[in-house]
Design a protein around this motif. Structure first.
Motif, PDB file in Angstrom:
ATOM      1  N   VAL A  63      -1.421  -7.428 -11.752  1.00 22.32           N
ATOM      2  CA  VAL A  63      -1.865  -6.216 -12.459  1.00 22.32           C
ATOM      3  C   VAL A  63      -2.455  -5.210 -11.472  1.00 22.32           C
ATOM      4  O   VAL A  63      -2.133  -4.017 -11.514  1.00 22.32           O
ATOM      5  N   LEU A  64      -3.314  -5.673 -10.560  1.00 19.58           N
ATOM      6  CA  LEU A  64      -3.925  -4.782  -9.579  1.00 19.58           C
ATOM      7  C   LEU A  64      -2.862  -4.149  -8.679  1.00 19.58           C
ATOM      8  O   LEU A  64      -2.903  -2.937  -8.413  1.00 19.58           O
ATOM      9  N   GLY A  71      -0.197   4.379  -8.642  1.00 22.50           N
ATOM     10  CA  GLY A  71      -0.955   5.464  -8.024  1.00 22.50           C
ATOM     11  C   GLY A  71      -0.206   6.188  -6.934  1.00 22.50           C
ATOM     12  O   GLY A  71      -0.525   7.342  -6.602  1.00 22.50           O
ATOM     13  N   ILE A  72       0.810   5.541  -6.358  1.00 19.94           N
ATOM     14  CA  ILE A  72       1.619   6.204  -5.331  1.00 19.94           C
ATOM     15  C   ILE A  72       2.385   7.380  -5.934  1.00 19.94           C
ATOM     16  O   ILE A  72       2.682   8.364  -5.248  1.00 19.94           O
ATOM     17  N   LEU A  73       2.667   7.309  -7.236  1.00 19.59           N
ATOM     18  CA  LEU A  73       3.452   8.358  -7.900  1.00 19.59           C
ATOM     19  C   LEU A  73       2.747   9.710  -7.867  1.00 19.59           C
ATOM     20  O   LEU A  73       3.405  10.753  -7.818  1.00 19.59           O
ATOM     21  N   TRP A  85      -1.280   0.130  -0.530  1.00 24.69           N
ATOM     22  CA  TRP A  85      -0.767  -0.846  -1.488  1.00 24.69           C
ATOM     23  C   TRP A  85      -0.366  -2.136  -0.795  1.00 24.69           C
ATOM     24  O   TRP A  85      -0.603  -3.242  -1.305  1.00 24.69           O
ATOM     25  N   ARG A  86       0.201  -2.017   0.399  1.00 23.21           N
ATOM     26  CA  ARG A  86       0.680  -3.197   1.135  1.00 23.21           C
ATOM     27  C   ARG A  86      -0.470  -4.132   1.503  1.00 23.21           C
ATOM     28  O   ARG A  86      -0.291  -5.350   1.552  1.00 23.21           O
ATOM     29  N   ARG A  87      -1.665  -3.568   1.749  1.00 20.54           N
ATOM     30  CA  ARG A  87      -2.819  -4.419   2.077  1.00 20.54           C
ATOM     31  C   ARG A  87      -3.156  -5.347   0.920  1.00 20.54           C
ATOM     32  O   ARG A  87      -3.481  -6.517   1.120  1.00 20.54           O
ATOM     33  N   HIS A 281      -7.190  10.187  -7.147  1.00 21.15           N
ATOM     34  CA  HIS A 281      -6.463  11.156  -6.323  1.00 21.15           C
ATOM     35  C   HIS A 281      -5.121  10.627  -5.847  1.00 21.15           C
ATOM     36  O   HIS A 281      -4.420  11.311  -5.104  1.00 21.15           O
ATOM     37  N   GLY A 282      -4.771   9.425  -6.267  1.00 27.31           N
ATOM     38  CA  GLY A 282      -3.513   8.823  -5.848  1.00 27.31           C
ATOM     39  C   GLY A 282      -3.736   7.776  -4.765  1.00 27.31           C
ATOM     40  O   GLY A 282      -4.579   7.955  -3.890  1.00 27.31           O
ATOM     41  N   THR A 283      -2.985   6.700  -4.831  1.00 20.71           N
ATOM     42  CA  THR A 283      -3.124   5.630  -3.851  1.00 20.71           C
ATOM     43  C   THR A 283      -2.850   6.158  -2.440  1.00 20.71           C
ATOM     44  O   THR A 283      -1.816   6.773  -2.188  1.00 20.71           O
ATOM     45  N   GLY A 284      -3.800   5.925  -1.550  1.00 18.20           N
ATOM     46  CA  GLY A 284      -3.663   6.374  -0.169  1.00 18.20           C
ATOM     47  C   GLY A 284      -4.351   7.680   0.150  1.00 18.20           C
ATOM     48  O   GLY A 284      -4.387   8.105   1.307  1.00 18.20           O
ATOM     49  N   MET A 285      -4.951   8.323  -0.850  1.00 19.75           N
ATOM     50  CA  MET A 285      -5.537   9.640  -0.657  1.00 19.75           C
ATOM     51  C   MET A 285      -7.044   9.627  -0.423  1.00 19.75           C
ATOM     52  O   MET A 285      -7.656  10.675  -0.261  1.00 19.75           O
TER      53      MET A 285
END
Length: 407
Positions: A63-64, A71-73, A85-87, A281-285
């Motif tokens: 789920v996580l 969130g990457i979208l 996300w890869r971490r 703010h989106g994954t990675g931001m």
């Protein structure tokens, strides 16, 4: 066919043994990480995938990871989103590790865990005593990571000391508690040391809540030991003095200190979450948001922080996740921790699970544990071995727990 089955079993045992040893070294862990899935597939793990899905922790992980992938979208830079996300996705290595475990292979997994753990502890002691260094430089392990693995060892040893009926094992466990805690007191990680002490107190309370005299005796002994270690720890005295100086500097608007740096990150992070509370703010931001806003936020009071230290994360699991994917991510992360505890409880290890998950929660208030790769792998291995031990010797565990509770 019998020969092929034998080789698959040998490969599975070697993979479990090797991963426990290799997880502490970045180069070796790369091979261990890919050896496990190969052994799992050859061992017919894909056919057992539905069984593994019965574990709440696996569901919480999936789920996580799914929410972080979503969130990457809405991330401005999908490349950074995929990197973050890869971490988290890497910890799904728990699935093949757990699936490979059975009664015959359990000893190989335990041997790998013990060899890797105590080998690393010995290297850390050598670095501290003879090189005068914090952490383990040859393994690329900062003092925060080293302290966290010591804290987990303290909690596990305390649990064994409180539940094991064998006097020799109980004595060895208490010796480990004293030794690991002494080493941890001489590392510079204040927050993780505090998380260890609080989680250990919770563990003892849960273990002996029906045995008031024993609880008071153990707590008193532990308190005296902590007092002696704290009094004789030069490292702890220096870090406390530094914390005092950091607070004074922060009050004067100077944030180029260890504590001030964290306070600034949390301030900016909470502000960012309030801006976009639901989806973040989106994954990675998260890091890029800090870099873009420190020039103007509160008149640029934090603009010189990158000169003090590079910004990699927010030194807080909850703020980090909230910055990436807001309330959706916070719910997913909370569900992940709760699922982890449920897995322990399902396999009659609720007390140990409560202490370890609480340790994760407390440590995550001052650090971002996904960056503690070795720590998270260690926790996953401990969880998997706990599950494997319960499946192999569940009746023995239940009898021991019933005897301890009745007395």
């Amino acid at each position: 066919m019998q020969s092929a089955s034998t080789w698959r079993d040998v490969l599975a045992r070697v993979a479990l043994l090797f991963f426990g040893i290799a997880l502490w070294h970045k180069g070796l862990s790369f091979y261990g990480y890919y050896l496990l899935p190969v052994a799992w597939v050859l061992d017919g793990g894909l056919r057992r995938f539905r069984q593994v899905l019965n574990e709440p922790l696996v569901v919480g992980m999936l789920v996580l990871c799914f929410v972080l992938a979503l969130g990457i979208l809405w991330s401005d830079d999908p490349k950074f989103g995929f990197k973050v996300w890869r971490r988290y996705f890497a910890f799904l290595i728990f699935i093949p590790y757990l699936s490979l475990l059975n009664k015959e292979r359990l000893s190989w997994a335990i041997a790998g865990l013990l060899a890797g753990y105590f080998g690393t502890v010995i290297m850390g002691v050598y670095q501290w005593v003879f090189a005068g260094a914090q952490g383990i430089a040859p393994l690329g392990m900062p003092y925060l990571h080293f302290s966290s693995m010591l804290g987990i060892g303290v909690i596990l040893a305390l649990y064994l000391a409180g539940t094991c009926r064998n006097k020799k094992t109980k004595s060895i466990s208490w010796l480990l508690v004293v030794s690991l805690l002494f080493i941890q007191f001489n590392q510079n990680a204040r927050g993780i040391l505090l998380a260890t002490l609080i989680s250990s107190a919770l563990l003892l309370l849960l273990l002996h809540k029906k045995e008031i005299r024993r609880l008071l005796a153990v707590m008193a002994s532990l308190t005296i030991m902590i007092g002696v270690f704290a009094y004789n720890s030069t490292s702890l005295h220096e870090r406390l003095a530094q914390a005092k100086r950091d607070i004074e500097s922060s009050e004067q608007g100077q944030y180029g200190t260890s504590l001030g740096y964290r306070l600034a990150l949390w301030d900016v992070g909470l502000h960012g979450i309030i801006e976009r509370p639901f989806l973040g703010h989106g994954t990675g931001m998260a890091v890029s948001y800090f870099e873009k806003n420190i020039e103007t936020y509160k008149g640029g009071v934090y603009k010189d922080l990158p000169k003090f230290s590079a910004i990699y994360h927010y030194h807080n699991d909850w703020i980090e996740i909230g910055m990436h994917i807001g309330a959706l991510g916070l719910l997913a992360y909370g569900f992940f921790l709760w699922s982890w505890f449920l897995t322990f409880r399902t396999h009659q290890l609720a007390i140990l699970g409560a202490a370890l998950v609480y340790f994760i929660f407390l440590s995550g208030l001052t650090d971002n544990l996904v960056f503690f790769r070795q720590t998270f792998y260690l926790l996953l291995i401990v969880t998997a071995i706990g599950i494997g031990w319960h499946k192999a010797y569940g009746t023995v565990i239940q009898q021991t727990e019933n005897h301890r509770t009745s007395t």
